[in-house]
Motif scaffolding. Structure first.
Motif, short mmCIF file in Angstrom:
data_model
loop_
_atom_site.label_atom_id
_atom_site.label_comp_id
_atom_site.label_asym_id
_atom_site.label_seq_id
_atom_site.Cartn_x
_atom_site.Cartn_y
_atom_site.Cartn_z
N VAL A 162 0.84 -1.20 0.00
CA VAL A 162 0.00 0.00 0.00
C VAL A 162 0.87 1.26 0.00
N ILE A 163 1.92 1.25 0.83
CA ILE A 163 2.83 2.41 0.88
C ILE A 163 3.49 2.63 -0.47
N ASN A 164 3.96 1.56 -1.10
CA ASN A 164 4.62 1.69 -2.39
C ASN A 164 3.64 2.09 -3.49
N ALA A 165 2.39 1.65 -3.37
CA ALA A 165 1.38 2.08 -4.35
C ALA A 165 1.14 3.59 -4.24
N CYS A 166 1.08 4.11 -3.02
CA CYS A 166 0.96 5.56 -2.83
C CYS A 166 2.17 6.28 -3.41
N TYR A 167 3.35 5.70 -3.22
CA TYR A 167 4.58 6.26 -3.77
C TYR A 167 4.49 6.33 -5.29
N GLN A 168 3.96 5.27 -5.92
CA GLN A 168 3.84 5.25 -7.37
C GLN A 168 2.83 6.27 -7.87
N ILE A 169 1.74 6.44 -7.14
CA ILE A 169 0.73 7.43 -7.54
C ILE A 169 1.31 8.85 -7.46
N VAL A 170 2.04 9.14 -6.37
CA VAL A 170 2.71 10.44 -6.25
C VAL A 170 3.72 10.63 -7.39
N THR A 171 4.46 9.58 -7.70
CA THR A 171 5.45 9.65 -8.78
C THR A 171 4.78 9.94 -10.12
N SER A 172 3.66 9.25 -10.39
CA SER A 172 2.97 9.44 -11.67
C SER A 172 2.45 10.87 -11.81
N ARG A 173 2.09 11.49 -10.70
CA ARG A 173 1.67 12.88 -10.76
C ARG A 173 2.85 13.81 -11.01
N MET A 174 3.99 13.51 -10.39
CA MET A 174 5.15 14.40 -10.46
C MET A 174 5.85 14.35 -11.82
N VAL A 175 5.83 13.20 -12.49
CA VAL A 175 6.58 13.10 -13.75
C VAL A 175 6.03 14.02 -14.83
N LYS A 176 4.84 14.57 -14.61
CA LYS A 176 4.27 15.49 -15.59
C LYS A 176 5.02 16.81 -15.61
N THR A 177 5.67 17.18 -14.50
CA THR A 177 6.37 18.47 -14.43
C THR A 177 7.84 18.34 -13.99
N GLU A 178 8.22 17.19 -13.43
CA GLU A 178 9.55 17.05 -12.84
C GLU A 178 10.42 16.11 -13.66
N ASP A 179 11.70 16.40 -13.69
CA ASP A 179 12.67 15.53 -14.35
C ASP A 179 12.91 14.30 -13.47
N PRO A 180 12.92 13.07 -14.06
CA PRO A 180 13.11 11.86 -13.24
C PRO A 180 14.41 11.87 -12.43
N ALA A 181 15.49 12.39 -13.01
CA ALA A 181 16.76 12.43 -12.29
C ALA A 181 16.67 13.37 -11.08
N THR A 182 15.99 14.51 -11.26
CA THR A 182 15.79 15.44 -10.14
C THR A 182 14.96 14.80 -9.04
N MET A 183 13.93 14.07 -9.44
CA MET A 183 13.10 13.36 -8.46
C MET A 183 13.94 12.35 -7.68
N HIS A 184 14.79 11.63 -8.38
CA HIS A 184 15.65 10.64 -7.71
C HIS A 184 16.59 11.32 -6.72
N PHE A 185 17.15 12.46 -7.11
CA PHE A 185 18.06 13.18 -6.22
C PHE A 185 17.36 13.64 -4.95
N TYR A 186 16.19 14.29 -5.12
CA TYR A 186 15.50 14.83 -3.94
C TYR A 186 14.91 13.74 -3.07
N THR A 187 14.52 12.62 -3.67
CA THR A 187 14.04 11.50 -2.85
C THR A 187 15.13 11.03 -1.90
N GLY A 188 16.34 10.85 -2.44
CA GLY A 188 17.47 10.46 -1.59
C GLY A 188 17.83 11.52 -0.57
N LEU A 189 17.82 12.79 -1.00
CA LEU A 189 18.20 13.89 -0.10
C LEU A 189 17.21 14.03 1.05
N PHE A 190 15.91 14.02 0.74
CA PHE A 190 14.91 14.15 1.80
C PHE A 190 14.87 12.90 2.66
#
Length: 286
Positions: A162-190
């Motif tokens: 369930v947690i990972n499904a929520c993560y995927q839903i958030v990711t699918s929303r973010m990829v519309k405006t965010e670069d995947p590499a930037t998302m990967h960086f900030y996920t690790g940083l946060f």
């Protein structure tokens, strides 16, 4: 056939399979060090290494654009979900063999479909509902109590789905405006920042330098796995790649067999097969 947006689909598939091998090694190593390393200490070290490797691998190519984001709040949420997922996976692997754990996690695409239907009111076909039910049945077969081994920890992977499904839903929303590499960086940083808050209360002295190396490898395999997935999606469309993600079950089962001697029984193999078949058919049904 190749397309202008995805010119090398074969390379994308190969990179995706390589990523699943890295993720299987990450989970196997998490199970191996889990009894000796506190969970938050392991998660902190993983994100520290992952963030450093992300910068080292992606900054030379992308420059300062790697840090440009339009959605810092969503980046923080994604990082929090990833941290929760990492903690849950680390704890789950103390109760469930890595092969079975990985098979249950393959329910995530079906869980995303279920959550989209319930929360977003998306229309779902009767076939997809049947596949969701079949995948859940397979997961319950995998985690079924064996003798007197029943404990709540055995069901942690289902919570993690369930947690990972929520993560995927958030990711699918973010990829519309965010670069995947930037998302990967900030996920690790946060993730690193969140884990750092609890680090003073979870720090422990490790008995050998070799154990430190193994903990650091958590970050190496995690970072390489996500990096290979980023490259895979640049080479091939998601619909081509997703079915091959189920190869992670094979890698994890083999690793668990070699490292821990966890040979799956007939019922476990049946449950794994049911999850995999329902998952692949679910991808094709969408």
């Amino acid at each position: 056939m190749p397309s202008p947006d995805h010119p090398h689909p074969g390379q994308g598939v190969a990179l995706a399979i390589l990523a699943t091998a890295c993720f299987a090694l990450l989970d196997t190593l998490s199970q191996f060090v889990g009894s000796a390393v506190p969970v938050l200490m392991a998660i902190w070290t993983r994100f520290l290494v992952q963030t450093g490797m992300t910068v080292g691998l992606l900054l030379p190519r992308q420059g300062r654009s790697l840090f440009a984001t339009r959605a810092p709040g969503w980046q923080l949420l994604r990082g929090a979900l990833m941290t929760t997922s990492g903690v849950g996976a680390y704890l789950s692997l103390q109760h469930v063999p890595v092969g079975e754990f990985t098979a249950i996690l393959m329910l995530v695409p079906l869980a995303v479909t279920l959550l989209a239907a319930v929360l977003l009111r998306e229309r779902v076909s009767a076939l997809t509902w049947a596949l969701v039910a079949g995948g859940l049945t397979g997961a319950l077969i995998i985690v079924r109590p064996k003798g007197s081994d029943l404990n709540l920890g055995m069901f942690l992977p289902l919570v993690l789905v369930v947690i990972n499904a929520c993560y995927q839903i958030v990711t699918s929303r973010m990829v519309k405006t965010e670069d995947p590499a930037t998302m990967h960086f900030y996920t690790g940083l946060f993730g690193l920042a969140i884990a750092s808050l609890a680090l003073p209360w979870s720090w422990a002295r490790l008995p050998t330098p070799g154990l430190w190396l193994l903990v650091a490898l958590l970050g190496v395999f995690g970072s390489l796995g996500h990096y290979f997935m980023i490259k895979a999606y640049q080479k091939a469309p998601a619909s081509r790649i997703t079915p091959y993600m189920y190869s992670q079950i094979g890698f994890a089962t083999l690793a668990g067999w070699i490292v821990f001697g966890h040979a799956p029984d007939v019922w476990t193999v049946l449950g794994i097969a049911l999850v995999a078949v329902c998952g692949v058919l679910g991808v094709r049904a969408r």
